[in-house]
Design an enzyme around this catalytic site. Structure first.
Site, mmCIF file in Angstrom:
data_model
loop_
_atom_site.group_PDB
_atom_site.id
_atom_site.type_symbol
_atom_site.label_atom_id
_atom_site.label_comp_id
_atom_site.label_asym_id
_atom_site.label_seq_id
_atom_site.Cartn_x
_atom_site.Cartn_y
_atom_site.Cartn_z
ATOM 1 N N VAL A 93 -2.240 -1.675 5.871
ATOM 2 C CA VAL A 93 -2.385 -2.948 6.585
ATOM 3 C C VAL A 93 -1.413 -3.037 7.752
ATOM 4 C CG1 VAL A 93 -2.193 -5.455 6.364
ATOM 5 C CG2 VAL A 93 -3.295 -4.131 4.554
ATOM 6 N N ASP A 115 10.076 -0.607 8.109
ATOM 7 C CA ASP A 115 9.839 -0.227 6.708
ATOM 8 C C ASP A 115 11.142 0.326 6.137
ATOM 9 O OD1 ASP A 115 6.860 0.699 5.220
ATOM 10 O OD2 ASP A 115 8.778 1.194 4.282
ATOM 11 N N THR A 117 -2.338 -9.504 0.903
ATOM 12 C CA THR A 117 -3.234 -10.340 0.087
ATOM 13 C C THR A 117 -2.420 -10.960 -1.039
ATOM 14 O OG1 THR A 117 -5.071 -8.909 0.632
ATOM 15 C CG2 THR A 117 -5.333 -10.283 -1.335
ATOM 16 N N PHE A 120 -9.076 -8.409 7.069
ATOM 17 C CA PHE A 120 -10.390 -8.047 6.515
ATOM 18 C C PHE A 120 -10.719 -6.624 6.949
ATOM 19 C CE2 PHE A 120 -10.199 -12.633 7.113
ATOM 20 C CZ PHE A 120 -10.448 -13.065 5.817
ATOM 21 N N GLU A 155 -10.792 0.246 4.941
ATOM 22 C CA GLU A 155 -10.228 1.564 5.193
ATOM 23 C C GLU A 155 -11.319 2.453 5.763
ATOM 24 O OE1 GLU A 155 -8.098 3.260 1.896
ATOM 25 O OE2 GLU A 155 -7.064 1.372 1.558
ATOM 26 N N CYS A 198 -8.421 -2.640 -3.153
ATOM 27 C CA CYS A 198 -8.628 -4.078 -2.929
ATOM 28 C C CYS A 198 -9.553 -4.758 -3.928
ATOM 29 C CB CYS A 198 -9.135 -4.298 -1.511
ATOM 30 S SG CYS A 198 -8.061 -3.544 -0.297
ATOM 31 N N LYS A 258 -14.048 6.185 -1.003
ATOM 32 C CA LYS A 258 -15.211 6.050 -0.114
ATOM 33 C C LYS A 258 -14.996 7.012 1.047
ATOM 34 C CE LYS A 258 -13.590 2.466 2.958
ATOM 35 N NZ LYS A 258 -13.924 1.235 3.635
#
Ligand code: UGA
Length: 461
Positions: free
Chosen positions: A30, A49, A140, A171, A174, A282, A344
């Site tokens: 994200v 980070d 999220t 929204f 990936e 997710c 996927k």
């Protein structure tokens, strides 16, 4: 349509609007797309980070994840001096006016979202609040997190006049997250004051000026929109998988069924491809969180629970079909080629990948697994080190007793089936993504199974 819009967006110099100095905390999927994306809109962005190795990689120009278009987006914005990376999170906060929290919110032991990383960032923000800042949660998070975050900040010594919480869920899918960020279907901004809304809108001004629909709402609604959207899509997927199973039992054709259903504009044609169940970081996590969240408040959400149950059952389908095609009760002693490890196509992510479940089931029944994925091998190797990883599809398929296709990588659609037949021990394919032509498989003499589009056992010549 979207691709051409993307090109137009990329070549427009985003100047002439009040841009913001932004810190993005967290460089996962994200943060690492949102940061460069916000820089593309003309903002000055520093991605921070605590993982020093990851930041060092990014500073050297290496991208730690596979995401189409991300490399170019990052390089372009670094060259324009709108994007930089640091492991000094405190300094990034002090130097910025808007802080985006984009850290992970993994599933906790009881199924609810684990907010420990969000909390750690809030503590750091409280320590470095050197002037008024907008603090935006992009991760999220369950409804009520914005209000909870405010309490944490105050408890950690932050002056309540020096910050305003906002919510801006992502929204991003990936594999197409760069495009989704630059050409979104909609923007959702949750804030408590018009001033905070205005600043958030400024950040996205190029999109808003181009007519991207945007929903300005309160923080709670914004937080729930994200869960509602993901859960709705998960329900849609479990529904089509149930229909596909009915098709398999009756001789109906799931491809045609989905096509006809999708022509009804109230239903829509997207997310109607049956498969081995949804995965990824997710849908499983967000549905589970929503179920837990509702239960804790005494609210029944059986539809979402059912989507999860159906999804769990769907993961067994490829193995059930494999056993039927092989004519055995167990694949023990067989060599099974698995094409596709990512949850996927177009990603290297294996989190909650159905391929992981299928491979684990095969190994539990003492089958030998030879696997190939164009991008996700290294990630799966860390989780399942004891199977054979191949460097090409053909290498995995060679001498296999059967092949299972688990991920919808486009190149698997174009496998040379005639050549494959000559190198397999037996011509058996479970196409768990419905990528191959069933006519061609039949013509070539394969025994095959699909998800919802029929199954065929070839007779021996
Ligand atoms: C999903 C949402 O689509 C994003 O809008 C959201 O921002 C993201 O979660 C998130 O919360 O961060 P993602 O998990 O990347 O994105 O992937 P999807 O493209 O939605 O696919 C999810 C799963 O559904 C995959 O396992 C995919 O193979 C499966 N799927 C999808 C199907 O089986 N059939 C379909 O027709 C579509």
């Amino acid at each position: 349509m979207k691709r051409s819009l993307l090109i137009i967006i990329c070549i427009i110099p985003f100047i002439g609007h009040a841009t913001q100095k932004i810190a993005i905390i967290g460089t996962g999927y994200v943060g690492l797309v949102s940061g460069p994306g916000l820089a593309e809109f003309g903002n000055t962005v520093i991605c921070a980070d605590i993982d020093k190795d990851k930041i060092a990689m990014l500073q050297r120009g290496e991208i730690p994840i596979y995401e189409p278009g991300l490399d170019e987006l990052i390089k372009r914005n670094i060259a324009h001096k709108r994007l930089s990376f640091t492991s000094d999170v405190g300094q990034a906060i002090e130097d910025s006016d808007v802080i985006f929290i984009a850290v992970g919110t993994p599933m906790g032991d009881d199924g609810s979202a684990d907010l420990r990383y969000v909390k750690a960032v809030l503590k750091t923000i409280a320590k470095h609040l050197n002037g008024f800042k907008i603090i935006c949660i992009k991760s999220t998070v369950p409804v009520g997190t914005g209000a909870w975050a405010k309490h944490i900040l105050i408890a950690e010594g932050a002056d309540p006049d020096l910050f305003e919480m906002t919510s801006n869920p992502e929204f991003l899918r990936e594999g197409s997250s760069v495009e989704d960020f630059l050409v979104p279907d909609r923007l959702v901004i949750g804030a408590s004051t018009p001033e905070a809304h205005d600043i958030m809108c400024d950040i996205y001004r190029p999109l808003i000026e181009k007519g991207t629909p945007h929903v300005n709402t309160n923080i709670e609604t914004s937080e729930l929109i994200k869960y509602a959207s993901n859960s709705f899509l998960a329900v849609k997927l479990s529904f089509i998988n149930e229909m596909a199973n009915l098709c398999d039992a009756t001789g109906a054709h799931a491809g045609t069924l989905a096509l006809a259903m999708g022509m009804d504009q109230r239903i829509g044609s997207k997310f109607l491809n049956p498969g081995p169940g949804f995965g990824g970081s997710c849908f499983p996590k967000d549905c589970q969180e929503l179920v837990c969240f509702a239960q804790k408040r005494g609210i029944c959400v059986p539809t979402i629970q059912a989507a999860l149950t159906t999804n769990q059952l769907q993961k067994f389908k490829p193995i059930e079909k494999l056993k039927k095609l092989l004519g055995v009760h167990t694949p023990e002693g067989k060599t099974i080629a698995v094409l596709g490890l990512a949850f996927k196509g177009h990603t290297d992510d294996v989190r909650y990948s159905p391929a992981k479940d299928v491979i684990s089931m095969l190994c539990a029944e003492y089958a030998t697994v030879k696997a190939y994925d164009p991008e996700a091998t290294a990630n799966m190797q860390r989780e399942l080190p004891n199977i054979i990883y191949c460097t090409s599809a053909m290498q995995a398929i060679e001498d296999a007793d059967a092949l299972i296709i688990m991920t919808e990588w486009p190149q698997f659609r174009h496998l040379d089936l005639a050549a494959i037949k000559t190198i397999m021990r037996s011509p058996i394919i479970v196409d768990a993504r419905n990528l191959l032509s069933t006519e061609l498989l039949q013509e070539l003499g394969f025994s095959y199974a699909t998800i919802g589009n029929g199954m065929h056992i070839a007779t021996l010549a």
